[in-house]
Enzyme design. Structure first.
Site, short mmCIF file in Angstrom:
data_model
loop_
_atom_site.label_atom_id
_atom_site.label_comp_id
_atom_site.label_asym_id
_atom_site.label_seq_id
_atom_site.Cartn_x
_atom_site.Cartn_y
_atom_site.Cartn_z
N CYS A 95 61.19 36.91 99.91
CA CYS A 95 61.94 37.75 99.13
C CYS A 95 62.27 37.37 97.79
O CYS A 95 61.59 37.04 96.79
CB CYS A 95 63.02 38.51 99.83
SG CYS A 95 63.06 40.25 99.99
N HIS A 198 61.06 39.69 105.35
CA HIS A 198 62.50 39.01 105.45
C HIS A 198 62.91 38.85 107.08
O HIS A 198 62.13 39.37 107.93
CB HIS A 198 63.58 39.57 104.65
CG HIS A 198 64.05 40.97 104.90
ND1 HIS A 198 64.46 41.59 103.74
CD2 HIS A 198 64.08 41.61 105.78
CE1 HIS A 198 64.74 42.68 104.45
NE2 HIS A 198 64.61 42.98 105.38
#
Ligand SMILES: [Zn+2]
Lengths: 249, 465
Positions: A95, A198
């Site tokens: 991310c 994530h």
């Protein structure tokens, strides 16, 4: 006796939504095989000597937290991170960590934030957030997993584009991926792996976790023969049921 | 003329909304948002109109809204103030509009003049400036469902924006939460801070993975002289000096606590008393302090405050308990890492053997991203695993929960996945011995599902109204 040292970069700032799951997974999968693991947190003001580590992890953060670490990152960690990537250390960027490894981040108001520049990729801030479950197909995992599918969850407004020399992590089967346009997700350069997925990326994709552990062991122990298999029934079940559901949606 | 048209328009809106409410009731569908949606469609600025008709108290924040609302309701009752309140889950614009319109007569007069409104954090900035609340309680800020709200600081700023739009409102803020307390800076509103005095809670710990480690003004790492949980505590920024404000309503001592209650000493201006809260856990002490702050504002005396705090019991969604086949089933709602960690700590204080069922779903109301389970300290459960007969997992994301438990150190063979609610209930009852407790920890929609099955199956009429 094998040993790995994992560096968790900015664990107190870049820990958005379950990024810790990736560290827990790497650790447990090593320990279950008798491989010793040390986790070293490295944050603001700490010295970062990349040679001390076998795996370097950087997770996602919120905008506010990313602005806090910007100075520290560029001043004292940028150069060693570039050297780590170039010397084929295993690096995992998720991310915000993925975006930071690139060259720059251009906000949707047009201002440009300089990033580490270890990888030839860049990010443009978008108006809408790309949120949802994500399934990608990774060619490099096909020997270990029949379809090479990796499953995760993405939540980002930045749209990332890859330059030459950087390969995507996989092809998007379901979800948005890097930018919602070109059908690719994540990035691979040498032993650096990046993804927008994530939190529980590695727990649900044990094959990918083992791939990273293997690379790290090979770096450190050139005669390393390969990992013993583990009983991954639960992991595989989580992987398969989520994929089946997402693909049928 | 213009006023007359406006009045007709308003009356028309109220009538249509009430018809919608009646129709939904007739169809046995207790819809709480549709009537409000209809009202907002016909009269977009209906909230501003409604504001004049009510004395409004709003409650927002990440955790503890429902419990705090219930304590606040007790404080209003004790003060003799009749009020309406919204059901938890009806805390967006439409649900609030429905609640307020239901208590109007057809001619638009308020039957009850006070409204206690639990309000979603993200919706707060649009609602508060219109309703102009007399009092607003903000419980705390933690990460919660980021897929819905975006970032934590976005949520905080949304609440801040709402507060800036209501300069007259009395604010009741958590002093120990650097994010929440910052709402009281640089504004002219009267503020009442509540908090816990340093070092009074024995099980405090500092978690480095916390939501707000760095100063909100100058990004320097806070120094803490004491911590209660997560980022709550006595913080101070060594650079700009921003620090935990003095609390007017403070828990000055924790005299005793067990798995059901805590006995605490509360210090307010001109009074100090001990009270036994019939609610477990540190987080409920904060909820009680928030409620007591409202009670104090309403003018209750020591006796009145104690009466409310001691008489309070858990409501929907917090902890419910039911006896089934000589076993006690306890349902505790879990929705984000901070709340979940508190529940796990509570489990640690329990004695005897028990069975655990962890239900994880990923519908919209649960949060579609379940990555947050990796931020919960399930590792602590391995300290008590010899007392846990079995770990059951269920819900749409049961497999993810199973993996989480495995990586927290629970043996694979002791983790049982079952998607069928009925079979799950059979299994947990079988695994528990007589008189033992079964703890069921569901996310929101899993809670609704399992309640329904339990209720039908055991013909439980009287409970969970
Ligand atoms: Zn500061």
């Amino acid at each position: 006796m094998y040993e790995l040292t994992i560096c968790h970069l900015y664990p107190d700032l870049m820990n958005l939504y379950g990024d810790r799951g990736n560290i827990i997974t790497l650790t447990k999968r090593c320990q279950w095989r008798g491989i010793e693991v040390k986790i070293i947190p490295v944050s603001l003001g700490d010295e970062f000597r990349y040679k001390d580590y076998d795996i370097i992890f950087i997770g996602g953060g919120q905008d506010y937290e990313q602005t806090i670490l910007q100075d520290d990152l560029m001043r004292s960690k940028r150069q060693p991170i570039i050297e780590a990537v170039e010397s084929s250390k295993v690096v995992l960027g998720i991310c915000g960590g993925f975006q930071l490894l690139g060259k720059y981040y251009r906000t949707h108001t047009g201002s440009e934030i300089e990033c580490i520049g270890a990888l030839d990729l860049w990010t443009h801030g978008g108006e809408t957030r790309l949120i949802g479950n994500l399934v990608i197909e990774c060619d490099f995992l096909k020997g270990k997993d029949p379809q090479g599918y990796v499953v995760g969850f993405e939540n980002h407004s930045g749209k990332t584009y890859l330059g030459e020399g950087v390969k995507p992590l996989g092809k998007v089967i379901k979800g948005f991926g890097n930018n919602g346009e070109d059908g690719f997700e994540g990035a691979i350069y040498k032993n650096t792996y990046c993804s927008y997925s994530h939190g529980s990326l590695l727990p649900k994709n044990p094959v990918l976790a083992d791939h990273l552990i293997t690379l790290a062991l090979l770096n450190k122990y050139p005669d390393f023969m390969g990992l013993e298999p583990l009983s991954d029934t639960l992991e595989q079940q989580a992987h398969d049921t989520v994929i089946a559901r997402i693909i049928s949606e | 003329m213009k006023n007359l048209i406006k009045k007709i328009h308003l009356t028309f809106t109220i009538i249509i909304t009430k018809i919608t409410i009646w129709l939904l009731r007739l169809l046995d569908r207790g819809g709480t948002s549709l009537p409000g949606k209809v009202a907002l469609k016909i009269y977009p600025d209906i909230l501003t109109e409604l504001a004049d008709k009510f004395r409004i108290i709003m409650i927002t924040g990440t955790n503890g809204k429902t419990t705090t609302s219930r304590i606040a309701a007790g404080m209003l009752e004790q003060s003799g103030i009749m009020h309406v309140t919204n059901k938890s889950g009806a805390n967006l614009v439409s649900g609030i509009a429905t609640t307020l319109i239901s208590s109007l007569t057809l001619t638009g007069k308020a039957r009850v003049r006070t409204a206690l409104l639990e309000t979603d954090e993200a919706a707060f900035k649009r609602i508060a400036p219109k309703l102009k609340p007399e009092v607003c309680i903000v419980t705390n800020f933690f990460r919660d469902q980021l897929d819905r709200y975006g970032e934590l600081y976005t949520t905080l700023n949304s609440v801040r924006e709402g507060i800036i739009g209501t300069p007259e409102t009395v604010l009741i803020l958590n002093a120990d939460d650097s994010l929440c307390a910052s709402l009281g800076k640089g504004i002219s509103n009267p503020v009442i801070y509540f908090g816990i005095a340093p070092d009074v809670y024995p099980e405090a710990n500092l978690n480095i993975n916390n939501d707000a480690a760095y100063c909100i003004n100058c990004s320097t790492r806070y120094e803490y002289s004491s911590v209660t949980f997560a980022h709550l505590g006595h913080f101070k920024c060594p650079k700009c000096g921003y620090e935990r404000p003095e609390a007017q309503v403070e828990c000055s001592q924790v005299l005793a606590y067990d798995n059901l209650s805590s006995t605490i000493e509360i210090r307010l201006p001109e009074m100090k008393f001990s009270t036994k809260l019939a609610l477990p856990g540190l987080y409920n002490i904060y909820n009680a302090l928030a409620g007591a702050s409202l009670g104090k504002y309403l003018g209750l005396d020591e006796k009145g405050l104690i009466h409310v705090l001691e008489g309070f019991e858990c409501g929907f969604g917090r902890m419910e308990s039911v006896n089934v086949m000589n076993r006690e089933i306890k349902l505790i709602l879990v929705k984000n890492p901070t709340g979940y960690n508190q529940v796990i700590k509570y489990l640690l204080t329990q004695k005897g053997h028990c069975v655990l069922a962890l239900l994880l779903s990923d519908n919209l109301a649960d949060g579609t991203d379940i990555s947050w389970i990796w931020d919960v300290d399930f590792e602590i459960l391995s300290f008590m695993k010899e007392r846990i007969r079995a770990f059951h997992v269920s819900g749409k994301r049961a497999e993810d929960m199973a993996v989480r438990l495995k990586y927290a150190g629970i043996e694979q063979d002791n983790i049982k996945i079952e998607h069928d609610w009925n079979k799950l209930i059979d299994n947990i009852i079988n695994d528990a011995g007589e008189q033992e407790t079964i703890y069921v920890l569901p996310t929101y929609t899993a809670m609704l599902d399992i309640r329904k099955v339990l209720k039908n199956r055991f013909k439980l009429k009287e409970f969970w109204k």
